[in-house]
Motif scaffolding. Structure first.
Motif, PDB file in Angstrom:
ATOM      1  N   ASP A  20       8.132  -5.465  -0.673  1.00 12.68           N
ATOM      2  CA  ASP A  20       7.372  -4.851   0.424  1.00 12.68           C
ATOM      3  C   ASP A  20       8.252  -3.958   1.296  1.00 12.68           C
ATOM      4  O   ASP A  20       7.863  -2.856   1.668  1.00 12.68           O
ATOM      5  N   GLU A  24       7.883   0.092   1.675  1.00 14.69           N
ATOM      6  CA  GLU A  24       7.582   0.729   2.961  1.00 14.69           C
ATOM      7  C   GLU A  24       8.608   1.798   3.292  1.00 14.69           C
ATOM      8  O   GLU A  24       8.262   2.908   3.706  1.00 14.69           O
ATOM      9  N   SER A  29       4.031   2.241  -3.052  1.00 15.23           N
ATOM     10  CA  SER A  29       3.339   0.952  -2.951  1.00 15.23           C
ATOM     11  C   SER A  29       4.225  -0.192  -3.445  1.00 15.23           C
ATOM     12  O   SER A  29       5.150   0.013  -4.238  1.00 15.23           O
ATOM     13  N   ARG A  30       3.925  -1.380  -2.958  1.00 15.69           N
ATOM     14  CA  ARG A  30       4.643  -2.581  -3.400  1.00 15.69           C
ATOM     15  C   ARG A  30       4.490  -2.757  -4.903  1.00 15.69           C
ATOM     16  O   ARG A  30       5.435  -3.126  -5.602  1.00 15.69           O
ATOM     17  N   THR A  32       4.140  -0.479  -7.121  1.00 10.96           N
ATOM     18  CA  THR A  32       5.005   0.481  -7.811  1.00 10.96           C
ATOM     19  C   THR A  32       6.415  -0.075  -7.926  1.00 10.96           C
ATOM     20  O   THR A  32       7.037  -0.004  -8.989  1.00 10.96           O
TER      21      THR A  32
END
Length: 114
Positions: A20, A24, A29-30, A32
């Motif tokens: 995460d 960020e 995205s997480r 990905t």
């Protein structure tokens, strides 16, 4: 790409980042991050670049013929292979290349005024 994914995963873990947190910071995205590390997707080069740079790394293309020599050089700490590091060690290849690339200026004292 077989070496890139483990390196990214190791860098993320060494930095103490979760999927995460890396996602960020990198703007992806997480999922990905997770799927890239797991080898479940074939990521775009742009994704690999942004993940690497977020982790303070950079991707470098190296000709196959030089890869082993480069890996050996990096693992030796930049010293000639087979030579000990320390006070009596020869200068690194990088030092020698820099010395050859940068012209040295010889300091000559100013002439005395008459």
């Amino acid at each position: 790409m077989s070496n890139i994914l483990p390196e990214l995963r190791n860098a993320r873990k060494s930095a103490g980042l979760t999927h995460d947190m890396l996602a960020e910071r990198a703007g992806v995205s997480r999922m990905t991050v997770q799927r890239t590390e797991a080898g479940k997707i074939d990521p775009r080069l742009s994704t690999l670049l942004v993940l690497a740079r977020t982790l303070g790394m950079d991707l470098m293309l190296v000709p196959k013929s030089l890869r082993q020599d480069l890996e050996d050089f990096v693992q030796s700490g930049g010293r000639f292979l087979g030579q000990p590091s320390g006070v009596g060690a020869p200068p690194s290849l990088v030092d020698e290349l820099l010395q050859d690339a940068v012209p040295t200026r010889k300091h000559t004292p100013p002439k005395p005024k008459q």
